[in-house]
Design an enzyme around this catalytic site. Structure first.
Site, PDB file in Angstrom:
ATOM      1  N   GLY A  67      49.963  40.760  28.103  1.00 60.60           N
ATOM      2  CA  GLY A  67      49.255  42.013  28.392  1.00 60.60           C
ATOM      3  C   GLY A  67      48.089  41.813  29.334  1.00 60.60           C
ATOM      4  O   GLY A  67      47.722  40.688  29.674  1.00 60.60           O
ATOM      5  N   ARG A  71      42.614  40.752  31.428  1.00 60.22           N
ATOM      6  CA  ARG A  71      41.403  40.880  32.256  1.00 60.22           C
ATOM      7  C   ARG A  71      41.666  41.845  33.399  1.00 60.22           C
ATOM      8  O   ARG A  71      41.108  41.708  34.476  1.00 60.22           O
ATOM      9  CB  ARG A  71      40.996  39.521  32.807  1.00 60.22           C
ATOM     10  CG  ARG A  71      42.160  38.890  33.495  1.00 60.22           C
ATOM     11  CD  ARG A  71      41.975  38.113  34.645  1.00 60.22           C
ATOM     12  NE  ARG A  71      43.316  37.572  34.860  1.00 60.22           N
ATOM     13  CZ  ARG A  71      43.581  36.576  35.585  1.00 60.22           C
ATOM     14  NH1 ARG A  71      42.643  35.960  36.183  1.00 60.22           N
ATOM     15  NH2 ARG A  71      44.822  36.162  35.737  1.00 60.22           N
ATOM     16  N   LYS A 103      40.627  44.093  38.351  1.00 62.33           N
ATOM     17  CA  LYS A 103      40.937  42.795  37.761  1.00 62.33           C
ATOM     18  C   LYS A 103      39.624  42.050  37.533  1.00 62.33           C
ATOM     19  O   LYS A 103      38.903  41.771  38.494  1.00 62.33           O
ATOM     20  CB  LYS A 103      41.834  42.023  38.749  1.00 62.33           C
ATOM     21  CG  LYS A 103      42.708  40.979  38.106  1.00 62.33           C
ATOM     22  CD  LYS A 103      43.725  40.444  39.115  1.00 62.33           C
ATOM     23  CE  LYS A 103      44.321  39.146  38.618  1.00 62.33           C
ATOM     24  NZ  LYS A 103      45.219  38.546  39.613  1.00 62.33           N
ATOM     25  N   ASP A 125      37.746  35.841  28.505  1.00 67.78           N
ATOM     26  CA  ASP A 125      36.534  36.657  28.607  1.00 67.78           C
ATOM     27  C   ASP A 125      36.764  37.970  29.353  1.00 67.78           C
ATOM     28  O   ASP A 125      35.837  38.765  29.523  1.00 67.78           O
ATOM     29  CB  ASP A 125      35.410  35.864  29.279  1.00 67.78           C
ATOM     30  CG  ASP A 125      35.798  35.380  30.669  1.00 67.78           C
ATOM     31  OD1 ASP A 125      36.908  35.740  31.137  1.00 67.78           O
ATOM     32  OD2 ASP A 125      35.010  34.650  31.288  1.00 67.78           O
ATOM     33  N   GLY A 126      37.991  38.167  29.838  1.00 72.54           N
ATOM     34  CA  GLY A 126      38.275  39.407  30.556  1.00 72.54           C
ATOM     35  C   GLY A 126      37.643  39.469  31.936  1.00 72.54           C
ATOM     36  O   GLY A 126      37.692  40.502  32.598  1.00 72.54           O
ATOM     37  N   ARG A 153      56.374  44.677  34.998  1.00 72.96           N
ATOM     38  CA  ARG A 153      56.900  43.337  35.232  1.00 72.96           C
ATOM     39  C   ARG A 153      58.152  43.112  34.395  1.00 72.96           C
ATOM     40  O   ARG A 153      58.408  43.876  33.454  1.00 72.96           O
ATOM     41  CB  ARG A 153      55.858  42.297  34.783  1.00 72.96           C
ATOM     42  CG  ARG A 153      54.478  42.537  35.328  1.00 72.96           C
ATOM     43  CD  ARG A 153      53.403  42.379  34.249  1.00 72.96           C
ATOM     44  NE  ARG A 153      52.109  42.870  34.743  1.00 72.96           N
ATOM     45  CZ  ARG A 153      51.239  42.126  35.408  1.00 72.96           C
ATOM     46  NH1 ARG A 153      51.484  40.853  35.587  1.00 72.96           N
ATOM     47  NH2 ARG A 153      50.124  42.654  35.862  1.00 72.96           N
ATOM     48  N   ASP A 194      56.088  37.293  33.602  1.00 70.27           N
ATOM     49  CA  ASP A 194      55.034  38.309  33.614  1.00 70.27           C
ATOM     50  C   ASP A 194      54.429  38.460  35.004  1.00 70.27           C
ATOM     51  O   ASP A 194      53.659  39.387  35.239  1.00 70.27           O
ATOM     52  CB  ASP A 194      53.936  37.978  32.596  1.00 70.27           C
ATOM     53  CG  ASP A 194      53.371  36.586  32.788  1.00 70.27           C
ATOM     54  OD1 ASP A 194      54.151  35.618  32.725  1.00 70.27           O
ATOM     55  OD2 ASP A 194      52.159  36.461  33.022  1.00 70.27           O
ATOM     56  N   ASN A 195      54.761  37.552  35.900  1.00 66.41           N
ATOM     57  CA  ASN A 195      54.282  37.655  37.275  1.00 66.41           C
ATOM     58  C   ASN A 195      55.406  38.044  38.230  1.00 66.41           C
ATOM     59  O   ASN A 195      55.333  37.778  39.427  1.00 66.41           O
ATOM     60  CB  ASN A 195      53.641  36.336  37.719  1.00 66.41           C
ATOM     61  CG  ASN A 195      52.383  36.015  36.924  1.00 66.41           C
ATOM     62  OD1 ASN A 195      51.759  36.913  36.365  1.00 66.41           O
ATOM     63  ND2 ASN A 195      52.022  34.750  36.865  1.00 66.41           N
ATOM     64  N   ASP A 245      50.163  38.633  41.632  1.00 70.63           N
ATOM     65  CA  ASP A 245      49.414  37.552  40.979  1.00 70.63           C
ATOM     66  C   ASP A 245      49.291  36.307  41.841  1.00 70.63           C
ATOM     67  O   ASP A 245      50.104  35.383  41.760  1.00 70.63           O
ATOM     68  CB  ASP A 245      49.999  37.220  39.602  1.00 70.63           C
ATOM     69  CG  ASP A 245      49.359  38.092  38.537  1.00 70.63           C
ATOM     70  OD1 ASP A 245      48.666  39.057  38.902  1.00 70.63           O
ATOM     71  OD2 ASP A 245      49.533  37.803  37.339  1.00 70.63           O
TER      72      ASP A 245
HETATM   73  P1  AMP Z   1      48.140  34.807  34.691  1.00 69.78           P
HETATM   74  O1  AMP Z   1      48.568  33.414  34.487  1.00 69.78           O
HETATM   75  O2  AMP Z   1      46.951  34.924  35.589  1.00 69.78           O
HETATM   76  O3  AMP Z   1      49.267  35.672  35.149  1.00 69.78           O
HETATM   77  O4  AMP Z   1      47.641  35.366  33.279  1.00 69.78           O
HETATM   78  C1  AMP Z   1      48.418  35.188  32.128  1.00 69.78           C
HETATM   79  C2  AMP Z   1      47.833  35.956  30.964  1.00 69.78           C
HETATM   80  O5  AMP Z   1      46.531  35.482  30.635  1.00 69.78           O
HETATM   81  C3  AMP Z   1      47.695  37.443  31.183  1.00 69.78           C
HETATM   82  O6  AMP Z   1      47.989  38.090  29.983  1.00 69.78           O
HETATM   83  C4  AMP Z   1      46.245  37.594  31.534  1.00 69.78           C
HETATM   84  O7  AMP Z   1      45.774  38.884  31.262  1.00 69.78           O
HETATM   85  C5  AMP Z   1      45.600  36.553  30.641  1.00 69.78           C
HETATM   86  N1  AMP Z   1      44.303  36.099  31.171  1.00 69.78           N
HETATM   87  C6  AMP Z   1      44.098  35.300  32.229  1.00 69.78           C
HETATM   88  N2  AMP Z   1      42.786  35.101  32.442  1.00 69.78           N
HETATM   89  C7  AMP Z   1      42.120  35.799  31.491  1.00 69.78           C
HETATM   90  C8  AMP Z   1      40.741  36.006  31.167  1.00 69.78           C
HETATM   91  N3  AMP Z   1      39.763  35.454  31.889  1.00 69.78           N
HETATM   92  N4  AMP Z   1      40.461  36.787  30.111  1.00 69.78           N
HETATM   93  C9  AMP Z   1      41.433  37.348  29.380  1.00 69.78           C
HETATM   94  N5  AMP Z   1      42.736  37.196  29.624  1.00 69.78           N
HETATM   95  C10 AMP Z   1      43.092  36.430  30.663  1.00 69.78           C
HETATM   96 MG    MG Z   2      49.806  37.431  35.586  1.00 69.51          MG
END
Ligand code: AMP
Ligand code: MG
Length: 502
Positions: free
Chosen positions: A98, A101, A121, A133-134, A191, A260-261, A270
């Site tokens: 989900g 962030r 984002k 930390d979002g 996605r 998810d990407n 992404d």
């Molecule tokens: P990504 O690898 O960037 O596609 O992210 C994979 C998952 O990790 C997704 O669900 C993102 O929302 C979550 N995510 C990545 N970085 C953060 C962050 N700093 N805070 C919260 N969720 C994160």
């Molecule tokens: Mg992603």
């Protein structure tokens, strides 16, 4: 007269929102407001994209734009949500990821009537944040801005960057870094993992709703097919086949091709540890988290097909009452990826080499060039760009052969290339011109991207970022003033590893 507080001044419409995802069942997302940033400052606003989207920033001052695109002020009509999705990450299934962030502000209809998502984002925690930390660090925000806009200018389907704002707050990764928010624009954020989220919960009704939604939004022609959901799979396969071929044509390595990407729309999405290849080597992989090179350059088509199979699986129960028949239909649709990809890839390679029509030996001609480039450490982008001049004038061969460790490897190939060209008798300058339109002079070279990010992070100097963005907005033009940006890295400048740095 004193200005009223920013909140009041920006609480006016910046766009006409037309939110459709927020009309889907509540279990598809979480409603929430972005977390305000302490001291938002506008880094960059994409005026031309804004006007394409009908986002009206006229009369808004920098601090007002910063407040909107940091999430401090929610513009009227926006309905912020965090989308639910799951995903296979490096082959392992995670039933709930989900938007951890990212927050979808809402949708707008752009100038051509296309529905586009506006997403922040790095705008704070959501129910999907898990331990994150979002927030987003400045480096990855600038990287995504640069690379997504570069992809767009290269003519490759991609999400876009509307704004970058620094938050004035630190984020903590392996060290303390400045925080930032990127406003991402996508033709949707649905996605493969969105489908997987519901499949993992056995929520067939949600898959029905979601697939109808995706058909309406992205593939309306599938609605009238005998089996609309099979037509949906085929259409998604076709867009991915084209997308991955386009990546391969410019030496782009996504780096985190998790399900998810993988956007259903067929846009590149992404930009984490993504990178462009300098020296041609099919085994190139940059991502520090991709230990085994799963997502390396040459693996991308295979991985895309694997991801598509995961998508098709979620739709199996809707394809046919007979499970065997459903599997057969889905398998056929997924198998077709290989030939669709190959066709797009070869067509694009022919264009890159200025070849018209289809001749039997074309595939060998392309493969032999790539092999010679690999064996001789030739720079991918420069080789093809310099071939453009060589197509017009043999004297320019000297510049191409100089890129090969053993220049003789080029000579023997060039002789074959010229006899193949003779088949279609194109005017040499016209051939060169057409080649220049598909072989970029400028790509976001990793060392340049790193330099731009470093200057911004270490000294708050955004001019290398701005320069790079300018160069990359016209990648197919020789821009004499920026000739240095076309050069491969010097030995000491080479980047071997890239980081997500989320
Ligand atoms: P990504 O690898 O960037 O596609 O992210 C994979 C998952 O990790 C997704 O669900 C993102 O929302 C979550 N995510 C990545 N970085 C953060 C962050 N700093 N805070 C919260 N969720 C994160
Ligand atoms: Mg992603």
């Amino acid at each position: 007269m004193e200005k009223p507080p920013t909140e009041e001044r920006t609480g006016r419409p910046i766009a006409v929102f037309s939110n459709s995802y927020a009309r889907l069942p509540e279990r598809f997302f979480a409603r929430l407001a972005p977390t305000p940033a302490t001291k938002p400052r506008l880094i960059k606003f994409n005026e031309s994209l804004a006007s394409e989207l009908g986002v009206n920033a006229k009369g808004l001052e920098q601090d007002e734009l910063a407040a909107v695109f940091a999430g401090n002020v929610t513009p009227p009509g926006a309905e912020p949500i965090a989308m639910a999705y799951a995903g296979h990450q490096f082959g392992g299934f995670v039933p709930q990821l989900g938007d951890g962030r990212a927050i979808l502000l809402g949708e707008v209809l752009d100038r051509s009537g296309e529905r586009r998502d506006l997403q922040l984002k790095g705008a704070g925690r959501t129910p999907f944040s898990r331990r994150g930390d979002g927030r987003a660090a400045l480096g990855p925000v600038l990287r995504e801005y640069l690379v997504s806009e570069a992809m767009h200018a290269l003519g490759i389907p991609t999400t876009r960057a509307l704004a970058a704002v620094s938050t004035g707050e630190p984020v903590y990764r392996d060290r303390q870094l400045p925080g930032a928010v990127l406003t991402r624009v996508a033709s949707s954020h649905i996605r493969v993992g969105t489908f997987q989220y519901f499949a993992a919960r056995g929520d067939l009704e949600a898959i029905e709703r979601l697939s109808d939604y995706v058909i309406d939004r992205h593939f309306p022609e599938a609605r009238n097919a005998e089996r609309p959901r099979l037509a949906l799979i085929r259409a998604v396969v076709e867009r991915q086949a084209l997308l991955i071929a386009r990546w391969m044509h410019v030496g782009f390595i996504h780096g985190v091709m998790n399900t998810d990407n993988t956007a259903l729309s067929g846009e590149t999405i992404d930009f984490g540890p993504c990178a462009f290849m300098d020296l041609y080597d099919p085994a190139t992989a940059f991502s520090a988290i991709d230990e085994f090179g799963r997502y390396g350059y040459a693996n991308q088509p295979t991985i895309a097909q694997w991801n598509l199979a995961r998508f098709a699986e979620t739709l199996l129960p809707l394809l046919d009452p007979s499970p065997e028949r459903a599997v057969k239909l889905a398998s056929e649709a997924i198998s077709a990826f290989a030939s669709r990809y190959q066709e797009h890839w070869l067509a694009g390679m022919r264009e890159k080499l200025g070849l018209y029509g289809n001749e039997d030996g074309d595939l060998d001609l392309v493969s032999d060039l790539l092999q010679a480039m690999h064996e001789n450490d030739a720079d991918f982008t420069l080789t093809f760009r310099r071939l453009c001049a060589a197509a017009a004038d043999e004297k320019a061969d000297a510049d191409v052969r100089g890129l090969f460790a053993n220049p003789g490897a080029y000579d023997s190939w060039a002789a074959r290339w010229r006899s193949r060209q003779a088949v279609d008798e194109r005017e040499p300058n016209a051939r060169a011109k057409a080649m220049r339109a598909v072989n970029p002079a400028f790509i976001p070279r990793n060392h340049r991207v790193e330099q731009a990010l470093d200057a911004a992070i270490e000294s708050g100097d955004f001019s290398p970022f701005a320069d790079l963005l300018t160069v990359l907005s016209r990648p197919y033009e020789d821009q004499a003033a920026f000739a240095d940006y076309a050069k491969p890295p010097q030995t000491g400048e080479r980047v071997f590893r890239t980081f997500c740095g989320t």
